[in-house]
Scaffold this motif. Sequence first.
Motif, PDB file in Angstrom:
ATOM      1  N   ARG A 117       0.828  -1.214   0.000  1.00  0.00           N
ATOM      2  CA  ARG A 117       0.000   0.000   0.000  1.00  0.00           C
ATOM      3  C   ARG A 117       0.859   1.259   0.000  1.00  0.00           C
ATOM      4  NH1 ARG A 117      -4.957   0.812   4.225  1.00  0.00           N
ATOM      5  NH2 ARG A 117      -5.740  -0.851   2.909  1.00  0.00           N
ATOM      6  N   LYS A 173      -7.867 -14.314   6.026  1.00  0.00           N
ATOM      7  CA  LYS A 173      -8.528 -14.410   4.712  1.00  0.00           C
ATOM      8  C   LYS A 173      -8.011 -15.627   3.940  1.00  0.00           C
ATOM      9  CE  LYS A 173      -8.807 -10.375   2.848  1.00  0.00           C
ATOM     10  NZ  LYS A 173      -8.428  -9.156   2.112  1.00  0.00           N
ATOM     11  N   THR A 214     -11.339  -8.724  -7.199  1.00  0.00           N
ATOM     12  CA  THR A 214     -11.849  -8.355  -5.875  1.00  0.00           C
ATOM     13  C   THR A 214     -13.263  -7.779  -6.000  1.00  0.00           C
ATOM     14  OG1 THR A 214      -9.582  -7.839  -5.240  1.00  0.00           O
ATOM     15  CG2 THR A 214     -11.305  -7.102  -3.752  1.00  0.00           C
ATOM     16  N   ALA A 227     -12.046  10.012  -3.040  1.00  0.00           N
ATOM     17  CA  ALA A 227     -11.406  10.910  -2.074  1.00  0.00           C
ATOM     18  C   ALA A 227     -11.807  12.364  -2.286  1.00  0.00           C
ATOM     19  CB  ALA A 227      -9.887  10.761  -2.188  1.00  0.00           C
ATOM     20  N   ALA A 284     -15.604   0.461  -0.120  1.00  0.00           N
ATOM     21  CA  ALA A 284     -14.492  -0.146  -0.873  1.00  0.00           C
ATOM     22  C   ALA A 284     -13.341   0.837  -0.968  1.00  0.00           C
ATOM     23  CB  ALA A 284     -14.979  -0.564  -2.258  1.00  0.00           C
ATOM     24  N   ASN A 319     -13.954  -9.505   0.352  1.00  0.00           N
ATOM     25  CA  ASN A 319     -12.958  -9.022  -0.621  1.00  0.00           C
ATOM     26  C   ASN A 319     -11.882 -10.077  -0.928  1.00  0.00           C
ATOM     27  OD1 ASN A 319     -10.831  -8.799   1.292  1.00  0.00           O
ATOM     28  ND2 ASN A 319     -11.507  -6.764   1.902  1.00  0.00           N
TER      29      ASN A 319
END
Length: 420
Positions: free
Chosen positions: A77, A97, A193, A246, A296, A346
């Motif tokens: 990220r 997950k 996803t 955003a 999301a 996800n």
Amino acid sequence: MQRELLANPVFAMAAEQFDQVADFLALPDDLRERCKWPKRLISVAVPVKLDDGSTKVFYGHRVQHHLTRGPVKGGLRYHPAVDLGEVAALAMWMNWKCALMDLPYGGGKGGIACDPRAMSLGELERLTRRFTMEILPFIGPEIDVMAPDMGTNEQTMAWITDTYASHTGYLVPSIVTGKPLGMQGSAGRAQATGHGVAFLASNALHKLGLSLTITTAIVQGFGNVGSHTAATLSSYGVKITGISDATGGLWNPGGIDVAALRTYVAQHGTIKDFPGADAIDADALLCMPCDILAPAALDRVITAENAGKLQCRVLAEGANGPTTPDADRILQQRGDIFVIPDILCNAGGVTVSYFEWVQNFQRFQWNEREVITKLETMMQRAFDKVTSYAERNKISQRMAAQSIAIKTVADAKALRGLFP
Ligand code: NAD
């Protein structure tokens, strides 16, 4: 020492969820400790030459929660708020997950504190290559396999692959997943996803006896996950009434043309001022009436403040950690919202990442139909497993999903025993 480094609200949230499940499963203390805390925390300084000639040092992290069931798998990220505790929380969720989906992986996550939108392509490339070099001793197709996450994409994965190849002397495509198709990426990975989120949201609607063609959805975020969730839901006949990013929100009770919005975003880089909808405050959008609400984008957006005001029937968690434990308690008391928890909802991304890794080892390519069919089979199986466990034990879907996953990891640890 490790616990002080992890002081962060997102890690506290993941740890609180873990403790609740460990109590429910009555995990013995030793297994509880071994399952909860990450195996490796790696933090590196990443000096990068900027376009203006100056040098800036960025800070990057990679957390490998567990390698008990295989190499760690998880995204990388790029975001200004990245810190070690947040990365550790995301690594822990990745661990659950992978176990829930029965993939032969442990969980990992990485991140660099930076603002990718304020950096040039050249700066991002130098940042990615230097970070890869700094963590080289800790990654590999059998050790740690990265993938895109917020702020990174298939180009980032191509740079990592190339940097790794410069080290080995030959191309190792299985070093990362989410690569471009021209570099042995997998068909279907880009939409995986979002496709999985939409597929499970439609499953939940069927369970509630609602027809897809008369339902509406609001999606927070219009990046990889949000845009593909909206596009797939739209292809099912669901009307997308709200979308945010955003820069703000869009609202159109008659339905937003998702394909036209994608073209608009490709040209303008934002959903702002899209002519096919009215502007709306992005936070207010979450509480507008709809059948499916799909956060999301960010973590901790469904909170104690807004959980009581949600007007959806299904909460499909496309993002990681969008619902705080306080909000979860409120949703459980309400009992009128079907929650598809993040580690299930996800999981399409990591599942197709797994397919990509397998194809890379086999030097073979599956087509998109094969990938999506296999994905839906695995998502369906996990959904059925979670809903029946929750019904049988009279617990929430989140608790059920995490219980199945944590028990899988704890059982593997118990089977392997303790060395020496
Ligand atoms: P991305 O960077 O492609 O997109 C993020 C989107 O969120 C952008 O549209 C951005 O504008 C928007 N956003 C940021 N702040 C916002 C705000 N305050 N309100 C509304 N929107 C806002 O990231 P992504 O890959 O789509 O990831 C989104 C989430 O999904 C993250 O939590 C990530 O961990 C999770 N996730 C991603 C994948 C994947 O395959 N990419 C897989 C599983 C989970």
